[in-house]
Motif scaffolding. Structure first.
Motif, short mmCIF file in Angstrom:
data_model
loop_
_atom_site.label_atom_id
_atom_site.label_comp_id
_atom_site.label_asym_id
_atom_site.label_seq_id
_atom_site.Cartn_x
_atom_site.Cartn_y
_atom_site.Cartn_z
N VAL A 70 0.83 -1.21 0.00
CA VAL A 70 0.00 0.00 0.00
C VAL A 70 0.87 1.26 0.00
N SER A 71 2.15 1.08 -0.24
CA SER A 71 3.08 2.20 -0.19
C SER A 71 2.69 3.31 -1.18
N SER A 72 2.25 2.93 -2.39
CA SER A 72 1.92 3.94 -3.41
C SER A 72 0.69 4.75 -2.98
N ASP A 73 -0.30 4.08 -2.37
CA ASP A 73 -1.49 4.80 -1.89
C ASP A 73 -1.10 5.79 -0.80
N MET A 74 -0.25 5.35 0.11
CA MET A 74 0.15 6.22 1.22
C MET A 74 1.02 7.38 0.71
N ASP A 75 1.87 7.10 -0.27
CA ASP A 75 2.69 8.17 -0.84
C ASP A 75 1.81 9.25 -1.46
N ARG A 76 0.76 8.82 -2.15
CA ARG A 76 -0.15 9.79 -2.77
C ARG A 76 -0.87 10.61 -1.71
N THR A 79 1.58 13.10 -0.41
CA THR A 79 1.80 14.17 -1.40
C THR A 79 0.66 15.18 -1.37
N LYS A 80 -0.57 14.67 -1.33
CA LYS A 80 -1.74 15.57 -1.31
C LYS A 80 -1.77 16.39 -0.02
N ALA A 81 -1.48 15.75 1.10
CA ALA A 81 -1.47 16.47 2.37
C ALA A 81 -0.38 17.54 2.36
#
Length: 880
Positions: A70-76, A79-81
């Protein structure tokens, strides 16, 4: 439009700019980031598989493999935050009219941040960092919120998350301080209670404070509204009640889980645990068994039958029916086709029953089987392993005694009677093999049933007395040693794949069988157990061999007694064994030790008559021994200790001399001390101090030589470890030193013998591979390239974790090297090893035994390169 956009700049703090950036943050950037976070959460919930045999984790966030997925979801999400924080934060002060501000206006004006979604964005970032397992950054983010957040709800939630992350980092004191502070905070609202109390419960569980965890989890359930959390926490609560001995509450909570209608795997396991945790005095046992029978008949539960049988066993234990429990545990192990963990737990339960009643031989077999199926991460694995090792030692001694007794009994018989007994053994073994094959044909996976059948047969044959060749201990011990080394044979599509993990694969045997099936010759017996010579060759038929056999029995009896006494603390059995040793061998090599151990154990058990008897024997037969001096002089230990203090004072003075840089004196007096006190407990310290002194006045090579002398001499301990660490450091910083040492060691311990039988060995140092598939590929390679050869493929795991696969029957050094050169480029074999770090080499049989003892691949590699791969050696071999 330009004017409108300019008025919405974060440099200006107007009602329009605040509304614009709040609106854009909430419904665009933060919304998308939060959606990515929630998508990652859904993936975690989907991928996470609960292990119901263990206490369930309160949260599903701690699996490293899932975190990476789930690293890519958390990275996104991060990034948004970050975008909200960086691009839409409003810190400029609003323009106020020239009039005195009200309290409300003043409070608004003093705000450090005017975008309401910046705090939420920081919180989202911290949560995403946590689920990504970036705990260092998560802690920094949550600590920032704790200090700067304007939104009280965000602040409190961040504090709970911070406590949770501290728990993950095992900083329990910090986590506890935060959780306690929140408990006493009057502003802390109830909407945070479910998460707060669940984190507090997790905090206690991680420290194994189960009673406190129960209290917190019950409070969390009081406020929890999510169904998924409610049945999960209730299940964990039931498990915690089990762990704290409150079985009735556990039973009730498991029943509550079932009524909550969770997913099927949890429903099933809750029913099973109900059966295991019931109170026999309060619950309807018949009704429970009825439920389990219904579950057994349900086709959905085929893969869970091992757990159902295990639950039956747990019920039988509570009813005090140990034999019935063993039967069900065996059924459970038999039904565990894919669930090795449950199989291991079932074997462990059987082993514990046998151990509890001091029936150590079958206990050893089942502990060994349990270890083969449980992973090292299983709770108490090291303790199980230690117990198994002690029992292995015991069973090994028992086997030696029974074997040598049986051989001596055969030696005392007339030739005719001897052959009659051997023929009867062979006949019974053939019948046993026949029954085994019949059972295997009916159920290829039912190895445990076959083993049990053998035990029953052996028990029947053994009724007339303890005869080694029928002894179930030997069968179990040998089988478990085999299984530990080679694994189970599984059903596959054809015989070649079926036999890919067998002990050996003899191609010429198959050809011979095919010829026999076609009537081209009489069957040739290959199994040595069915030949008379197999039994006759070890019979002690001379005085020298009889003496050697008796010495083995004597040694094994002493070892057996020592295991009972020191490892198992079974003093009655230890006394019985030592007395048997004295009775059979009155002048044995361990006489003094036997007397003292019997004196000491009888004294501890309050048997004054026996205590006095053995004390008298020690004083009369061994008056000069230390044991005798201890018994005759009550102050002997005190006097000895006073004398020993001289050694400690000497060491202290030499250590002071070392600090004063008197290195020559230190070296000389340390060497003197080592001669005078070679077995003293300070001996390692003298060695290390001497090495340090040598290192202070010599080069690295001399210093390393002194350290190596110490490592080779000292039995163990902190000093030896320190010396080994220094040697490793020198080897790392000066690789030439390590290479020289390994070459010298290889030359010392290995011998080149070109005409001796050789093996080809694959040593897997790191990484994972399917060992069965690898062996299968090697067998295929042999079959395709050497169809007439009698090669065997075996495997072995060394104590240091190195996995070995080796090919036997390749011939002498030259022929095995020819095989090696064809074998190494084989693509299918290389494919099986692509994710590993491995070495391939050729080794003689005698050198292989040395290699297994030393277990250093790099050392033998130096020998192999010098003696097999060097141009001169290769040329000589080709000439030969």
């Amino acid at each position: 439009m330009l004017i409108l956009l300019g008025s919405c700049s974060v440099e200006k703090n107007t009602g329009l700019s605040r509304n614009y950036h709040n609106l854009l943050s909430r419904y665009n950037i933060y919304f998308n980031g939060n959606e990515s976070y929630k998508n990652g959460l859904r993936k975690i919930n989907k991928q996470f598989k609960d292990d119901f045999s263990q206490l369930l984790p309160v949260f599903k966030y701690e699996d490293k493999n899932i975190a990476s997925s789930v690293s890519s979801d958390m990275d996104r999400a991060i990034t948004k935050a970050s975008k909200v924080i960086t691009l839409h934060s409003i810190t400029a002060k609003p323009e106020m009219k020239d009039k005195e501000m009200t309290e409300k206006e003043k409070e608004f004006y003093d705000r450090p941040e005017f975008n309401d979604w910046v705090d939420d964005s920081y919180l989202l970032m911290g949560k995403a960092q946590t689920l990504k397992h970036d705990y260092f950054l998560a802690i920094k983010t949550f600590k920032y919120l704790n200090m700067e957040a304007q939104d009280e709800d965000v602040k409190y939630e961040s504090m709970i998350w911070l406590a949770y992350v501290y728990g993950l980092e095992e900083e329990f004191e910090k986590a506890g301080e935060i959780l306690e502070s929140l408990k006493e905070d009057e502003i802390f609202t109830k909407e945070h209670y479910p998460f707060y109390y669940s984190v507090y419960a997790d905090h206690h569980i991680k420290q194994e404070n189960y009673s406190s965890a129960i209290e917190m989890l019950e409070k969390s359930l009081k406020y929890e509204k999510k169904k998924e959390n409610k049945y999960r926490y209730t299940y964990i609560l039931a498990q915690l009640f089990e762990k704290t001995g409150h079985e009735q509450q556990a039973y009730k909570n498991f029943a509550m889980v079932v009524r909550m209608n969770p997913p099927y795997d949890m429903t099933f396991n809750a029913r099973i645990r109900q059966a295991e945790s019931f109170d026999i005095s309060n619950e309807n046992v018949a009704e429970l068994k009825k439920i389990l029978r219904k579950m057994l008949r349900d086709e959905k539960n085929i893969e869970y039958r091992d757990q159902i049988y295990y639950a039956y066993g747990q019920i039988a234990i509570k009813e005090g029916k140990k034999d019935e429990a063993i039967k069900y545990y065996k059924e459970s192990a038999h039904a565990s086709v894919q669930n090795n963990k449950q199989k291991g737990i079932s074997y462990l339960s059987i082993a514990d029953i046998y151990f509890e009643v001091e029936n150590y031989v079958p206990a050893q077999a089942y502990y060994d089987s349990a270890l083969m199926n449980l992973s090292p991460e299983y709770p108490g694995y090291s303790m199980i392993s230690s117990k198994s090792a002690h029992l292995n030692s015991l069973v090994s001694s028992i086997n030696i005694i029974e074997r040598e007794d049986s051989l001596q009994l055969l030696a005392a018989m007339s030739p005719v009677a001897r052959l009659a007994v051997i023929d009867k053994i062979i006949s019974d073994l053939r019948e046993e093999e026949r029954k085994k094959k019949e059972q295997e044909a009916l159920s290829p996976y039912s190895q445990s049933d076959i083993y049990e059948g053998e035990r029953r047969l052996n028990r029947q044959l053994n009724q007339s007395g303890k005869w080694y060749f029928y002894n179930p201990a030997v069968v179990d011990f040998g089988r478990n040693e085999f299984k530990k080394k080679w694994g189970d044979r599984k059903l596959e599509d054809n015989w070649r794949r079926k036999d890919k993990t067998v002990l050996e694969m003899n191609i010429s045997d198959m050809n011979m069988e095919a010829e026999n099936a076609q009537g081209q010759g009489e069957p040739v017996e290959k199994d040595e157990r069915f030949k008379r010579d197999y039994y006759l060759k070890d019979i002690p038929d001379t005085k020298a061999r009889l003496l050697e056999s008796s010495e083995k029995i004597e040694k094994a009896l002493f070892a057996k007694g020592s295991t009972y006494m020191s490892d198992l603390k079974d003093y009655p059995m230890a006394i019985e064994t030592y007395e048997e040793l004295l009775d059979r061998f009155p002048e044995n090599s361990y006489l003094l030790s036997c007397y003292y151990y019997l004196y000491d154990m009888n004294k501890n058990m309050g048997n004054s008559v026996k205590t006095g008897y053995y004390e008298s024997l020690i004083l009369t037969k061994f008056p000069e021994s230390e044991f005798a001096q201890m018994l005759s002089d009550p102050d002997y230990i005190k006097k000895r200790n006073e004398k020993e203090m001289e050694v400690y004072r000497l060491y202290e003075s030499l250590y002071a001399a070392y600090l004063n840089e008197e290195y020559a004196r230190v070296i000389k007096e340390c060497e003197t001390a080592l001669k005078i006190y070679p077995f003293h407990e300070l001996m390692p310290k003298f060695y290390l101090l001497r090495a340090y002194a040598i290192g202070s006045i010599s080069d690295i090579q001399t210093f390393k030589a002194a350290l190596k002398e110490m490592v080779d001499t000292v039995p163990g301990g902190e000093e030896k470890l320190r010396a080994a660490e220094l040697i490793a450091h020198f080897n790392e910083t000066v690789p030439e030193l390590k290479a020289e040492d390994e070459k010298a060691e290889a030359k010392q311990i290995y011998n080149y013998s070109a005409n001796e039988a050789h093996l080809l060995v694959l040593a897997i140092l790191e990484g994972n591979t399917d060992m069965n598939q690898l062996i299968f590929n090697i067998i295929n390679f042999n079959y395709d390239n050497y169809p007439q050869a009698e090669f065997t493929v075996n495997k072995q795991i060394l104590d240091n974790g190195v996995k070995l696969v080796f090919v036997e029957g390749t011939g002498n050094a030259e022929k095995t090297m020819e095989y090696y050169r064809i074998f190494i480029p084989e693509k299918t074999i290389k494919g099986s090893l692509k994710n590993t770090n491995y070495k391939a080499f050729v080794i003689s049989v005698s050198n292989y035994n040395v290699f297994v003892e030393h277990q250093e691949v790099s050392v033998y590699e130096k020998f192999f390169n010098s003696n097999y791969l060097s141009p001169e050696v290769s040329g000589k071999n080709r000439q030969k």
